[in-house]
Design a protein around this motif. Structure first.
Motif, short mmCIF file in Angstrom:
data_model
loop_
_atom_site.label_atom_id
_atom_site.label_comp_id
_atom_site.label_asym_id
_atom_site.label_seq_id
_atom_site.Cartn_x
_atom_site.Cartn_y
_atom_site.Cartn_z
N ALA A 51 37.97 48.07 42.78
CA ALA A 51 37.43 46.82 42.26
C ALA A 51 38.27 46.33 41.09
N GLY A 52 38.64 45.05 41.12
CA GLY A 52 39.45 44.49 40.04
C GLY A 52 40.90 44.87 40.11
N LEU A 53 41.34 45.44 41.26
CA LEU A 53 42.72 45.91 41.37
C LEU A 53 43.68 44.73 41.29
N PHE A 54 44.71 44.87 40.43
CA PHE A 54 45.78 43.89 40.32
C PHE A 54 45.27 42.48 40.01
N GLU A 55 44.45 42.35 38.96
CA GLU A 55 43.96 41.03 38.58
C GLU A 55 45.09 40.10 38.19
N HIS A 56 46.19 40.67 37.73
CA HIS A 56 47.29 39.85 37.25
C HIS A 56 48.48 39.85 38.21
N LEU A 57 48.24 40.19 39.47
CA LEU A 57 49.34 40.26 40.42
C LEU A 57 50.09 38.94 40.60
N PRO A 84 37.10 49.99 57.76
CA PRO A 84 35.97 49.57 56.91
C PRO A 84 35.67 50.56 55.80
N ASN A 85 36.63 50.81 54.96
CA ASN A 85 36.44 51.66 53.80
C ASN A 85 36.30 50.80 52.56
N PRO A 86 35.66 51.31 51.51
CA PRO A 86 35.41 50.50 50.32
C PRO A 86 36.71 49.91 49.76
N ASN A 87 36.73 48.56 49.63
CA ASN A 87 37.83 47.83 49.00
C ASN A 87 39.18 48.03 49.67
N TYR A 88 39.19 48.54 50.93
CA TYR A 88 40.46 48.73 51.62
C TYR A 88 41.11 47.38 51.92
N LEU A 89 40.26 46.36 52.17
CA LEU A 89 40.79 45.04 52.44
C LEU A 89 41.53 44.50 51.21
N SER A 90 40.90 44.63 50.03
CA SER A 90 41.54 44.12 48.82
C SER A 90 42.82 44.89 48.50
N THR A 91 42.86 46.19 48.84
CA THR A 91 44.08 46.96 48.61
C THR A 91 45.21 46.47 49.52
N HIS A 92 44.89 46.20 50.79
CA HIS A 92 45.91 45.65 51.69
C HIS A 92 46.41 44.30 51.18
N SER A 124 46.51 43.30 48.12
CA SER A 124 47.35 43.55 46.95
C SER A 124 48.75 44.01 47.35
N VAL A 125 48.83 44.88 48.36
CA VAL A 125 50.14 45.37 48.80
C VAL A 125 50.94 44.24 49.44
N LEU A 126 50.27 43.37 50.20
CA LEU A 126 50.97 42.23 50.79
C LEU A 126 51.50 41.29 49.70
N ARG A 127 50.77 41.15 48.63
CA ARG A 127 51.27 40.37 47.49
C ARG A 127 52.55 41.00 46.93
N LEU A 128 52.56 42.36 46.92
CA LEU A 128 53.73 43.05 46.36
C LEU A 128 54.98 42.85 47.20
N PHE A 129 54.81 42.43 48.47
CA PHE A 129 55.99 42.10 49.28
C PHE A 129 56.84 41.02 48.60
N ALA A 141 47.87 56.11 37.55
CA ALA A 141 47.81 57.00 38.72
C ALA A 141 46.85 56.44 39.77
N SER A 142 45.73 55.87 39.32
CA SER A 142 44.77 55.32 40.25
C SER A 142 45.38 54.19 41.07
N THR A 143 46.14 53.32 40.40
CA THR A 143 46.80 52.22 41.10
C THR A 143 47.77 52.75 42.15
N ALA A 144 48.61 53.71 41.75
CA ALA A 144 49.59 54.27 42.68
C ALA A 144 48.91 54.93 43.88
N LEU A 145 47.80 55.64 43.62
CA LEU A 145 47.11 56.33 44.70
C LEU A 145 46.38 55.36 45.62
N ASP A 146 45.94 54.22 45.09
CA ASP A 146 45.32 53.21 45.94
C ASP A 146 46.36 52.53 46.83
#
Length: 473
Positions: free
Chosen positions: A22-28, A127-135, A137-142, A154-159
């Motif tokens: 939750a709240g992952l990469f608010e400033h991405l 359908p895991n918790p916040n897996y959609l938001s993590t995907h 976020s990673v697509l943004r990182l492209f 560490a939490s960010t890297a592991l997500d």
């Protein structure tokens, strides 16, 4: 979508669940800028439409169908750019190649609508918790040219890492792994790292494995051995350090490993004490020269220091119930006990190491008490030799040490009673021989030595009992 095989990232493996993001990469948006004119989810320049959706039909859906995985948005359409996907992701590179081939075949049929020229891709998400938001976020990182800036915990890297592995986003995988290599982990974070290591290549996982995997099979014993030696020899505030190491030994899971390291340390300390007393008692070191006196002092101080270490080791071994070998070895020391008797009959030790007799007797008392209490199950031979070799040392200490150090009386009485209890466990013939040597336990008044009276009464009661051979047959 699942992580891929670490060695050849083209075969699917089991899925990797992430924890809440939750709240992952608010400033991405600020971080995800690229040097090209393309930007994330820009519909005016995109040539790929990616449908990112939660796949409720996956095998894990039923196991994760509780309220914690329900999302307000479970279907997103993102406008992306093929040049970015090709550059960043081997997964999309392969997928786009296949779709372009299909698109070319469709164009040859005469389709000329510009909207049909957009490539449409589907990316299902578990359908895991916040897996959609993590995907997401990673697509943004492209679109980011500064990946390390986005991976700051560490939490960010592991997500991020499981999704980066799924999409074969190698630059991101390297950034996550390098960050995890460089920072400390909590216990929960370490558990998550261990879960991800099988999905990494050998090169990627080397540093992570080195942190959590022992270099060799007996590394725990090496650590314990080093701690014991350091506690005994390398610290001025020795009592506190020894207490700490004692706690580590109690908490350590393998009693066999503790036994081995304590036995090695016991053998080493006992050898030093024996050699020091042997040199002290040797005729070669008799004389009045200053050099000889210095050597004698050194021998006695060495014996005293290592005797204290020996006492601490014996206490640890008894506490962990691994003192069987120590008792057996302590019972096989006729030469050592003879050297102690010779040393204690002289006065030289009194002004140099006045506490040496007490240290030696405490070592004996600790082991003998453990034997008499059944904490250590010693054979008849060991019990007999333990009393036979160490009883003369106790007698010499009472005769030559007691007048100078009356505080030793409780220790003498404790050891007397313990020896007598052990003698009561021996065959009548052995007990007869040893009890006669215990007459020195008597003091001025018979009332002062009830333990000795009881021991003799027990022996005489047994000796006058009629033979039981006929009844047994």
């Amino acid at each position: 979508m699942v992580p891929l095989n670490p060695k050849k990232r083209h075969r699917h493996h089991h899925s990797l669940a992430t924890t809440s993001t939750a709240g992952l990469f608010e400033h991405l948006p600020e971080l995800c800028r690229t040097t090209t004119t393309t930007s994330f989810n820009d519909s005016t320049t995109a040539d790929v439409i990616l449908r990112l959706f939660i796949d409720h039909s996956s095998d894990s859906a039923s196991a994760s169908s509780d309220s914690s995985v329900i999302s307000l948005v479970d279907d997103l359409h993102l406008h992306l750019h093929s040049q970015v996907l090709l550059r960043r992701s081997k997964y999309f590179s392969a997928l786009l190649s296949e779709r372009w081939q299909n698109q070319t075949d469709a164009d040859s049929d005469g389709g000329d609508n510009p909207t049909t020229r957009l490539l449409r891709l589907n990316l299902p998400v578990q359908p895991n918790p916040n897996y959609l938001s993590t995907h997401l976020s990673v697509l943004r990182l492209f679109y980011s040219e500064n990946l390390p800036a986005a991976i700051d915990t560490a939490s960010t890297a592991l997500d991020i890492l499981p999704v980066a592995l799924e999409l074969l986003f190698e630059d991101c995988v390297r950034c996550c792994v390098r960050f995890l290599e460089s920072i400390p982990w909590t216990e929960d974070e370490e558990r998550r790292v261990l879960g991800l290591i099988p999905f990494l290549s050998e090169e990627e996982s080397n540093e992570l494995l080195a942190r959590v995997s022992p270099a060799k099979q007996d590394s725990c014993e090496d650590m314990l051995q080093g701690l014991i030696l350091s506690a005994m020899h390398n610290h001025s505030n020795m009592a506190f350090v020894k207490a700490f190491v004692a706690k580590l030994l109690r908490d350590f899971s393998s009693r066999d490993s503790s036994r081995r390291v304590l036995e090695r340390a016991f053998d080493t300390s006992l050898k030093i004490v024996k050699e020091s007393l042997e040199e002290y008692s040797s005729p070669d070191f008799r004389g009045d020269s200053n050099d000889t006196e210095a050597i004698q002092r050194l021998n006695l101080h060495t014996a005293m220091t290592n005797g204290r270490h020996l006492l601490w080791l014996i206490e640890r071994m008894i506490e962990l119930r691994v003192a069987d070998s120590a008792v057996k070895e302590w019972s096989e020391q006729p030469a050592f006990t003879a050297d102690l008797q010779r040393a204690f009959r002289e006065d030289a030790w009194r002004n140099i190491v006045p506490g040496l007799p007490a240290v030696v007797l405490r070592c004996t008392a600790k082991l003998a008490n453990a034997v008499s209490a059944g904490t250590i199950l010693a054979s008849r031979q060991v019990r007999m030799k333990l009393v036979k070799d160490w009883l003369p040392v106790l007698i010499v200490c009472k005769d030559y040490v007691s007048p100078l150090l009356p505080s030793h009386k409780p220790l003498y009485l404790e050891l007397e009673e313990t020896f007598l209890r052990i003698i009561s466990t021996l065959p009548m013939s052995d007990a007869l021989e040893l009890l006669q040597q215990c007459l020195s336990f008597s003091t001025r008044n018979v009332e002062d030595c009830p333990h000795l009276v009881t021991a003799f009464n027990t022996w005489f009661r047994r000796a006058t009992r009629p033979p039981q051979v006929d009844d047994l047959s």
